[in-house]
Design a protein around this motif. Structure first.
Motif, PDB file in Angstrom:
ATOM      1  N   ALA A 373       0.827  -1.208   0.000  1.00  0.00           N
ATOM      2  CA  ALA A 373       0.000   0.000   0.000  1.00  0.00           C
ATOM      3  C   ALA A 373       0.861   1.259   0.000  1.00  0.00           C
ATOM      4  CB  ALA A 373      -0.935  -0.008   1.212  1.00  0.00           C
ATOM      5  N   VAL A 374       1.927   1.260   0.804  1.00  0.00           N
ATOM      6  CA  VAL A 374       2.813   2.428   0.872  1.00  0.00           C
ATOM      7  C   VAL A 374       3.475   2.679  -0.480  1.00  0.00           C
ATOM      8  CG1 VAL A 374       4.891   3.365   1.922  1.00  0.00           C
ATOM      9  CG2 VAL A 374       3.267   2.123   3.319  1.00  0.00           C
ATOM     10  N   LEU A 375       3.966   1.625  -1.104  1.00  0.00           N
ATOM     11  CA  LEU A 375       4.636   1.787  -2.396  1.00  0.00           C
ATOM     12  C   LEU A 375       3.679   2.329  -3.446  1.00  0.00           C
ATOM     13  CD1 LEU A 375       6.740  -1.506  -2.382  1.00  0.00           C
ATOM     14  CD2 LEU A 375       7.626   0.826  -2.138  1.00  0.00           C
ATOM     15  N   GLY A 376       2.422   1.870  -3.413  1.00  0.00           N
ATOM     16  CA  GLY A 376       1.434   2.399  -4.346  1.00  0.00           C
ATOM     17  C   GLY A 376       1.195   3.880  -4.134  1.00  0.00           C
ATOM     18  N   LEU A 377       1.126   4.280  -2.876  1.00  0.00           N
ATOM     19  CA  LEU A 377       0.967   5.696  -2.559  1.00  0.00           C
ATOM     20  C   LEU A 377       2.164   6.501  -3.051  1.00  0.00           C
ATOM     21  CD1 LEU A 377      -0.372   8.095  -1.144  1.00  0.00           C
ATOM     22  CD2 LEU A 377       0.705   7.338   0.984  1.00  0.00           C
ATOM     23  N   MET A 378       3.360   5.994  -2.805  1.00  0.00           N
ATOM     24  CA  MET A 378       4.568   6.706  -3.210  1.00  0.00           C
ATOM     25  C   MET A 378       4.649   6.845  -4.736  1.00  0.00           C
ATOM     26  SD  MET A 378       7.167   4.907  -0.487  1.00  0.00           S
ATOM     27  CE  MET A 378       8.659   5.798  -0.878  1.00  0.00           C
ATOM     28  N   MET A 379       4.220   5.818  -5.449  1.00  0.00           N
ATOM     29  CA  MET A 379       4.212   5.892  -6.909  1.00  0.00           C
ATOM     30  C   MET A 379       3.358   7.064  -7.376  1.00  0.00           C
ATOM     31  SD  MET A 379       5.957   3.679  -8.740  1.00  0.00           S
ATOM     32  CE  MET A 379       5.026   3.390 -10.243  1.00  0.00           C
ATOM     33  N   ASN A 380       2.189   7.229  -6.763  1.00  0.00           N
ATOM     34  CA  ASN A 380       1.309   8.338  -7.131  1.00  0.00           C
ATOM     35  C   ASN A 380       1.925   9.684  -6.769  1.00  0.00           C
ATOM     36  OD1 ASN A 380      -0.946   7.175  -8.392  1.00  0.00           O
ATOM     37  ND2 ASN A 380      -1.782   6.521  -6.444  1.00  0.00           N
ATOM     38  N   LEU A 381       2.473   9.773  -5.576  1.00  0.00           N
ATOM     39  CA  LEU A 381       3.017  11.047  -5.117  1.00  0.00           C
ATOM     40  C   LEU A 381       4.224  11.483  -5.940  1.00  0.00           C
ATOM     41  CD1 LEU A 381       2.800  10.726  -1.221  1.00  0.00           C
ATOM     42  CD2 LEU A 381       1.101  11.569  -2.848  1.00  0.00           C
ATOM     43  N   LEU A 382       4.966  10.516  -6.462  1.00  0.00           N
ATOM     44  CA  LEU A 382       6.163  10.844  -7.234  1.00  0.00           C
ATOM     45  C   LEU A 382       5.851  11.352  -8.644  1.00  0.00           C
ATOM     46  CD1 LEU A 382       8.484   7.968  -6.022  1.00  0.00           C
ATOM     47  CD2 LEU A 382       8.891  10.423  -5.724  1.00  0.00           C
ATOM     48  N   LEU A 383       4.579  11.437  -8.967  1.00  0.00           N
ATOM     49  CA  LEU A 383       4.195  12.118 -10.198  1.00  0.00           C
ATOM     50  C   LEU A 383       4.384  13.630 -10.054  1.00  0.00           C
ATOM     51  CD1 LEU A 383       0.942  10.145 -11.053  1.00  0.00           C
ATOM     52  CD2 LEU A 383       3.128  10.000 -12.248  1.00  0.00           C
ATOM     53  N   GLU A 384       4.492  14.073  -8.792  1.00  0.00           N
ATOM     54  CA  GLU A 384       4.752  15.481  -8.517  1.00  0.00           C
ATOM     55  C   GLU A 384       6.255  15.747  -8.543  1.00  0.00           C
ATOM     56  OE1 GLU A 384       2.319  17.780  -8.067  1.00  0.00           O
ATOM     57  OE2 GLU A 384       0.901  16.167  -8.511  1.00  0.00           O
ATOM     58  N   SER A 385       6.600  17.020  -8.569  1.00  0.00           N
ATOM     59  CA  SER A 385       8.004  17.433  -8.517  1.00  0.00           C
ATOM     60  C   SER A 385       8.104  18.632  -7.585  1.00  0.00           C
ATOM     61  CB  SER A 385       8.502  17.798  -9.915  1.00  0.00           C
ATOM     62  OG  SER A 385       9.835  18.252  -9.875  1.00  0.00           O
ATOM     63  N   ASN A 386       8.829  18.470  -6.483  1.00  0.00           N
ATOM     64  CA  ASN A 386       8.989  19.575  -5.538  1.00  0.00           C
ATOM     65  C   ASN A 386      10.251  19.367  -4.712  1.00  0.00           C
ATOM     66  OD1 ASN A 386       8.330  17.863  -3.218  1.00  0.00           O
ATOM     67  ND2 ASN A 386       6.206  17.985  -3.930  1.00  0.00           N
ATOM     68  N   ASP A 387      10.569  20.349  -3.887  1.00  0.00           N
ATOM     69  CA  ASP A 387      11.791  20.293  -3.080  1.00  0.00           C
ATOM     70  C   ASP A 387      11.747  19.173  -2.050  1.00  0.00           C
ATOM     71  OD1 ASP A 387      12.745  22.446  -4.482  1.00  0.00           O
ATOM     72  OD2 ASP A 387      12.173  23.938  -2.973  1.00  0.00           O
ATOM     73  N   THR A 388      10.564  18.882  -1.526  1.00  0.00           N
ATOM     74  CA  THR A 388      10.445  17.821  -0.518  1.00  0.00           C
ATOM     75  C   THR A 388      10.831  16.470  -1.115  1.00  0.00           C
ATOM     76  OG1 THR A 388       8.640  19.038   0.553  1.00  0.00           O
ATOM     77  CG2 THR A 388       8.890  16.711   1.114  1.00  0.00           C
ATOM     78  N   ILE A 389      10.354  16.204  -2.311  1.00  0.00           N
ATOM     79  CA  ILE A 389      10.714  14.951  -2.980  1.00  0.00           C
ATOM     80  C   ILE A 389      12.212  14.900  -3.237  1.00  0.00           C
ATOM     81  CG2 ILE A 389      10.474  13.661  -5.145  1.00  0.00           C
ATOM     82  CD1 ILE A 389       7.556  14.485  -5.213  1.00  0.00           C
ATOM     83  N   GLN A 390      12.773  16.017  -3.643  1.00  0.00           N
ATOM     84  CA  GLN A 390      14.225  16.063  -3.874  1.00  0.00           C
ATOM     85  C   GLN A 390      14.993  15.756  -2.590  1.00  0.00           C
ATOM     86  OE1 GLN A 390      15.484  19.672  -5.726  1.00  0.00           O
ATOM     87  NE2 GLN A 390      17.640  19.100  -5.810  1.00  0.00           N
ATOM     88  N   ASP A 391      14.508  16.295  -1.475  1.00  0.00           N
ATOM     89  CA  ASP A 391      15.172  16.050  -0.196  1.00  0.00           C
ATOM     90  C   ASP A 391      15.078  14.585   0.227  1.00  0.00           C
ATOM     91  OD1 ASP A 391      15.780  18.711  -0.081  1.00  0.00           O
ATOM     92  OD2 ASP A 391      14.150  19.241   1.286  1.00  0.00           O
ATOM     93  N   PHE A 392      13.977  13.940  -0.091  1.00  0.00           N
ATOM     94  CA  PHE A 392      13.755  12.566   0.354  1.00  0.00           C
ATOM     95  C   PHE A 392      14.180  11.523  -0.680  1.00  0.00           C
ATOM     96  CE2 PHE A 392      11.236  14.465   3.667  1.00  0.00           C
ATOM     97  CZ  PHE A 392      11.241  13.535   4.692  1.00  0.00           C
TER      98      PHE A 392
END
Length: 556
Positions: A373-392
């Motif tokens: 479930a977590v991986l599915g959520l992360m797949m969706n969220l990674l369609l975005e591009s922002n500084d938080t994703i870059q940090d993580f």
């Protein structure tokens, strides 16, 4: 007169609005706006035939009047003329194809209404035929609503009712017999709204939540009626923070069930923000502590998302409690598909940290389901591009790399998918996973994986070889004579072909790499894709670049 009519309409005086529009039409008989405005007022007064007549007059003034078709479709729908309603919406779409989203919403509304009517007609026939199941639902509802019932009696009736309404007909009979009104009856209301619940009240509350799950499963009309009750919206956050595992678990199950379809998600978003602890804020973290375990409850615009760092929501043993976590994260994953909320989630550092925490779960079936479930959520969220994703990106990639040795194929596929979307955000993440042996691991999966895993794996390799010379060198080293890449160039999946061609072109930058392709079919494969067999321009370009570098590096 038109403005006077509009003012009366805004004030809710629809009869006066109709009068003003009528006076205007006496002076301007061909004014389409007056017809459509009056039709809209007639709709408010449930005078649907008159609304249809006005829309027809508006169309005589302007055959391409979108508002006329829209309002006429609504009027036909109210009269249960489902075919005529859809025809109006189809004409609206033909006039303006850009109204496709509105068209889809209208058609969906018509389909749901038609289904509701057909279900209720079928349920009525069951009652007329004296069906035992239909009669039992009515009797159980009467028992619950009879004044003076004690809590154990009501609890037993709720449990029996949950079993009786599991079918579509049962759900419909529950609705048509005012089943959702039982929340207003004692002792149901008292137990549901009690701040501190006795064991008997907890049992009744759990039974009520189970009944609602049974009545609302796959039934959007019932979900609408349930979530439309102010008492339900007010009590859901209280139930989630009650500290009682059974109540939290079943509340989460109900929310998860309602979030499985678009209309249910909209209903959840329409809940009163103040009652969810969100006065003017996008995120409100609430701590739930029970027996030393801690979790965060995040309410984004009225939707509950649970990200426990420790298992808290299922049964009494720690191993069993992770099922509630997976359920909550599954709810989050379904919301991640909505762009606005996805953007909010993707910017939350708490969200990403919680995802990382959950990816380090154990090997029990519940833990595995949670990680999926977590991986599915992360797949969706990674369609975005922002500084938080870059940090993580670095910790996300590192956690996914560790999951590649998992025994559960779903987890492995999900981890590779997350890698393919996280790596572009950070060159440091690419460097770390290449050091961790990602190239050799991806090649291993590409030899045996199915199409989905292969598409993620070759995408990951293309990202790594784009910026890392070490990745290029390792690909040349571990893919002898480029046998894996050559096989992928024959794939029917153009995304796989395009990424394989890109990887090959990057590796051909290394001295001596091209010589290993002598005697292979690589030239023919690349010519075929570059020459037009591929439909995607990017695939043609990658193939042409690879072919050019090959000929330059190895003229033979």
């Amino acid at each position: 007169l038109k403005e006077k009519g509009n003012e009366a309409f805004r004030e809710g005086d629809f009869a006066l609005a109709i009068q003003r529009y009528t006076e205007g039409l006496q002076e301007l008989r061909d004014k389409q706006e007056l017809y459509t405005n009056r039709a809209q007022a007639y709709l408010k007064l449930h005078e649907y035939e008159k609304a249809i007549s006005d829309c027809e007059w508006a169309l005589k003034c302007n055959k391409n009047c979108l508002k006329a078709y829209f309002l006429m479709g609504k009027a036909h729908l109210a009269l249960q003329h489902f075919s005529e309603s859809r025809q109006c919406y189809e004409k609206m779409l033909r006039i303006d194809p850009q109204k496709e989203n509105l068209f889809k919403e209208c058609v969906k509304e018509a389909s749901l209404e038609e289904k509701r009517v057909r279900d209720e007609e079928s349920a009525a026939r069951e009652v007329q035929a004296g069906s035992a199941a239909a009669l039992s639902i009515q009797e159980l509802l009467q028992r619950i609503c009879t004044p003076g019932q004690d809590i154990p009696c009501c609890t037993g009736a709720l449990r029996l009712l949950a079993e009786a309404v599991s079918s579509r007909t049962g759900q419909t009979l529950f609705r048509t017999n005012n089943g959702f009104s039982i929340l207003g009856k004692e002792p149901v209301r008292g137990a549901f709204c009690a701040e501190r619940k006795s064991p008997a009240e907890v049992e009744l509350c759990v039974s009520l939540l189970l009944l609602w799950q049974a009545a609302c499963a796959g039934n959007e009309e019932n979900q609408r009626l349930l979530l439309g009750q102010p008492e339900v919206g007010a009590q859901l956050p209280e139930l989630l923070s009650s500290g009682t595992h059974e109540i939290q678990r079943e509340t989460l199950a109900l929310l998860s069930l309602c979030s499985e379809n678009e209309s249910g998600r909209r209903l959840l978003l329409q809940q009163d923000l103040a009652s969810w602890g969100l006065p003017g804020r996008s995120w409100t973290p609430i701590s739930l502590c029970q027996r030393g375990w801690h979790t965060h409850v995040l309410f984004p615009r009225g939707l509950v998302l649970i990200f426990p760092s420790f298992p808290v929501f299922q049964g009494r043993s720690r191993q069993g409690k992770r099922a509630g976590t997976a359920l909550a994260l599954g709810t989050a994953g379904s919301r991640g598909a909505d762009a606005e909320l996805r953007a909010q989630l993707a910017q939350s550092r708490e969200c990403w940290q919680a995802c990382l925490d959950e990816c380090s779960g154990g090997s029990s079936p519940e833990s595995r389901q949670c990680v999926v479930a977590v991986l599915g959520l992360m797949m969706n969220l990674l369609l975005e591009s922002n500084d938080t994703i870059q940090d993580f990106a670095v910790p996300i990639s590192g956690r996914c790399l560790a999951l590649l040795s998992h025994q559960d194929g779903r987890i492995v596929t999900g981890a590779i998918g997350v890698l393919s979307r996280a790596l572009p955000a950070s060159p440091s993440a690419v460097e770390e996973v290449v050091k961790g042996g990602v190239v050799k691991k991806m090649l291993k999966f590409l030899k045996v994986a199915g199409p989905l895993t292969a598409s993620y794996a070759i995408k990951t390799l293309s990202i790594c070889t784009k910026s890392s010379r070490q990745a290029q060198e390792e690909l040349v080293k571990w893919d002898k004579r480029f046998q894996v890449l050559l096989k992928l160039l024959e794939s029917e999946n153009e995304l796989i072909v395009g990424n394989a061609a890109f990887c090959l072109s990057q590796c051909l930058l290394l001295p001596g790499a091209a010589s290993s392709l002598l005697g292979s079919s690589v030239v023919l494969l690349l010519l075929r894709q570059a020459g037009g067999d591929a439909q995607r321009t990017s695939v043609q370009q990658n193939s042409a670049i690879a072919l050019g570098r090959l000929c330059k590096a190895e003229p033979r």
